[in-house]
Design an enzyme around this catalytic site. Structure first.
Site, PDB file in Angstrom:
ATOM      1  N   VAL A  64      42.214  32.268  23.869  1.00  0.00           N
ATOM      2  CA  VAL A  64      43.017  31.052  23.689  1.00  0.00           C
ATOM      3  C   VAL A  64      42.379  29.945  24.531  1.00  0.00           C
ATOM      4  O   VAL A  64      42.030  30.165  25.702  1.00  0.00           O
ATOM      5  CB  VAL A  64      44.477  31.281  24.103  1.00  0.00           C
ATOM      6  N   HIS A  77      49.448  32.061  31.428  1.00  0.00           N
ATOM      7  CA  HIS A  77      49.183  30.923  30.539  1.00  0.00           C
ATOM      8  C   HIS A  77      49.252  31.426  29.103  1.00  0.00           C
ATOM      9  O   HIS A  77      49.557  32.614  28.865  1.00  0.00           O
ATOM     10  CB  HIS A  77      47.834  30.290  30.883  1.00  0.00           C
ATOM     11  N   HIS A 121      47.624  34.838  28.112  1.00  0.00           N
ATOM     12  CA  HIS A 121      48.453  36.020  28.385  1.00  0.00           C
ATOM     13  C   HIS A 121      49.581  36.132  27.366  1.00  0.00           C
ATOM     14  O   HIS A 121      49.868  37.211  26.844  1.00  0.00           O
ATOM     15  CB  HIS A 121      49.090  35.918  29.779  1.00  0.00           C
ATOM     16  N   GLN A 153      39.365  44.973  42.771  1.00  0.00           N
ATOM     17  CA  GLN A 153      38.400  44.372  41.850  1.00  0.00           C
ATOM     18  C   GLN A 153      37.833  43.054  42.358  1.00  0.00           C
ATOM     19  O   GLN A 153      37.068  42.400  41.662  1.00  0.00           O
ATOM     20  CB  GLN A 153      38.997  44.211  40.457  1.00  0.00           C
ATOM     21  N   GLN A 175      35.062  43.402  30.141  1.00  0.00           N
ATOM     22  CA  GLN A 175      36.223  44.207  30.529  1.00  0.00           C
ATOM     23  C   GLN A 175      36.787  44.938  29.306  1.00  0.00           C
ATOM     24  O   GLN A 175      37.096  46.137  29.371  1.00  0.00           O
ATOM     25  CB  GLN A 175      37.288  43.299  31.134  1.00  0.00           C
ATOM     26  N   ASP A 222      37.712  38.146  28.405  1.00  0.00           N
ATOM     27  CA  ASP A 222      37.023  39.045  29.334  1.00  0.00           C
ATOM     28  C   ASP A 222      36.322  40.123  28.508  1.00  0.00           C
ATOM     29  O   ASP A 222      36.770  41.268  28.434  1.00  0.00           O
ATOM     30  CB  ASP A 222      38.020  39.620  30.329  1.00  0.00           C
ATOM     31  N   GLY A 236      48.965  37.835  36.573  1.00  0.00           N
ATOM     32  CA  GLY A 236      49.962  36.791  36.775  1.00  0.00           C
ATOM     33  C   GLY A 236      49.398  35.385  36.669  1.00  0.00           C
ATOM     34  O   GLY A 236      48.287  35.173  36.213  1.00  0.00           O
TER      35      GLY A 236
HETATM   36  P1  AMP Z   1      44.056  38.244  33.966  1.00  0.00           P
HETATM   37  O1  AMP Z   1      45.445  37.873  34.378  1.00  0.00           O
HETATM   38  O2  AMP Z   1      43.068  37.138  34.119  1.00  0.00           O
HETATM   39  O3  AMP Z   1      43.604  39.547  34.551  1.00  0.00           O
HETATM   40  O4  AMP Z   1      44.122  38.489  32.388  1.00  0.00           O
HETATM   41  C1  AMP Z   1      45.043  39.396  31.841  1.00  0.00           C
HETATM   42  C2  AMP Z   1      44.719  39.601  30.381  1.00  0.00           C
HETATM   43  O5  AMP Z   1      44.803  38.361  29.695  1.00  0.00           O
HETATM   44  C3  AMP Z   1      43.297  40.135  30.151  1.00  0.00           C
HETATM   45  O6  AMP Z   1      43.301  41.055  29.064  1.00  0.00           O
HETATM   46  C4  AMP Z   1      42.550  38.892  29.794  1.00  0.00           C
HETATM   47  O7  AMP Z   1      41.409  39.133  28.995  1.00  0.00           O
HETATM   48  C5  AMP Z   1      43.589  38.133  29.010  1.00  0.00           C
HETATM   49  N1  AMP Z   1      43.278  36.692  28.988  1.00  0.00           N
HETATM   50  C6  AMP Z   1      42.990  35.887  30.042  1.00  0.00           C
HETATM   51  N2  AMP Z   1      42.686  34.645  29.633  1.00  0.00           N
HETATM   52  C7  AMP Z   1      42.768  34.662  28.263  1.00  0.00           C
HETATM   53  C8  AMP Z   1      42.556  33.686  27.249  1.00  0.00           C
HETATM   54  N3  AMP Z   1      42.216  32.439  27.529  1.00  0.00           N
HETATM   55  N4  AMP Z   1      42.726  34.079  25.965  1.00  0.00           N
HETATM   56  C9  AMP Z   1      43.077  35.348  25.659  1.00  0.00           C
HETATM   57  N5  AMP Z   1      43.290  36.311  26.579  1.00  0.00           N
HETATM   58  C10 AMP Z   1      43.133  35.978  27.861  1.00  0.00           C
END
Ligand code: AMP
Length: 279
Positions: free
Chosen positions: A173, A31, A34, A58, A150, A147, A28
């Site tokens: 991004v 941005h 996501h 985590q 991950q 990530d 959540g």
């Molecule tokens: P999170 O909400 O941080 O767990 O991220 C959810 C998903 O969005 C994960 O697969 C992240 O790798 C991806 N994500 C987070 N930040 C970015 C970004 N700046 N560019 C591309 N994917 C992202």
């Protein structure tokens, strides 16, 4: 847009869905990073499901689980505007009820880099992604290259456990000044935000040297440290040049695809970033 708040609700909804299902798991506070993954799924899949779940397993005991930013109403409006068909928002109690005791461990990949810095982190990630896949049963799932460890861990887990899910990677991004988008960027005070782009600048300087022919892994790590070191308010935790698949640190020359990654603290905010090195 359907809102599903427990595994049972998701299973009931999923049973009636036809066609290819794409899935974007998130914590959540959405941005453009996501949303870029959501758009990939919307282009390719018949049905797009996103999840919003801040997963306690985590986070380490001294990490930011409690203060992790949350804004459900805003997130749902963004997902609705992208044409997402369903959002999975389970509660912590629904995911980890009393008596819960099953965890997934990706043995080697979870020990390195972020895993060394954050013990237990990837056990939580692998476990929650397995549970989310079980609830949503997607044909494809989308993860960001931001990530990087991950992404590699999930690919390994899906192969090792024969999960029938295709993993699709989305590009990182960035803000116009190069800072990788992250929900945690809101923690940065204005003066901290101003120096944060130095992380990506360091990675780019090393990648430029690599493209120009520099193959010595330690020299590449040193270039990142030199650039980021110009700013004493940034504390580098690690700089790594590692095998792209196993994430084993490369000593000597980089002759195969590699991941150049770092973690750093600016004030109390911990940030990660990476670029790929392809010989
Ligand atoms: P999170 O909400 O941080 O767990 O991220 C959810 C998903 O969005 C994960 O697969 C992240 O790798 C991806 N994500 C987070 N930040 C970015 C970004 N700046 N560019 C591309 N994917 C992202």
């Amino acid at each position: 847009m359907e809102l599903l708040r427990s595994p049972a609700e998701m299973h009931r909804w999923r049973a009636g869905v036809r066609g290819m299902v794409g899935f974007v798991p998130t914590m959540g506070y959405l941005h453009e990073g996501h949303l870029s993954l959501v758009r990939l799924s919307r282009q390719r899949d018949d049905v797009t499901v996103a999840s919003i779940f801040v997963n306690p397993t985590q986070f380490g005991p001294n990490e930011d689980f409690e203060r992790y930013p949350r804004d459900e109403a805003r997130d749902l409006a963004l997902l609705e505007a992208e044409g997402v068909h369903a959002v999975y928002l389970p509660s912590v109690a629904a995911m980890y009820p009393p008596g819960y005791q099953t965890y997934v461990t990706v043995e080697e990949l979870s020990k390195r880099l972020e895993g060394a810095a954050r013990p237990g982190h990837f056990r939580g990630v692998a476990t929650v992604v397995t549970k989310l896949f079980g609830a949503v049963q997607p044909h494809r799932a989308y993860f960001g290259k931001k990530d990087a460890q991950q992404l590699r861990l999930i690919r390994r887990m899906v192969r090792d456990l024969d999960l029938p899910v295709e993993i699709v990677a989305g590009e990182t991004v960035r803000e116009p000044d190069g800072l990788a988008m992250s929900s945690r960027n809101v923690y940065l005070a204005p003066d901290e935000r101003a120096i944060a782009p130095l992380l990506y600048r360091g990675l780019c300087a090393a990648r430029d040297a690599f493209i120009a022919g520099e193959r010595d892994a330690e020299r590449l790590r040193a270039i990142v440290r030199e650039v980021v070191g110009q700013e004493p308010r940034i504390a580098l935790e690690y700089v790594s040049v590692a095998d792209d698949e196993t994430l084993e640190e490369i000593e000597g020359r980089v002759e195969r695809p590699a991941l150049l990654s770092l973690a750093a603290r600016i004030g109390s905010t911990r940030l990660i970033d990476n670029v790929e090195l392809a010989p």
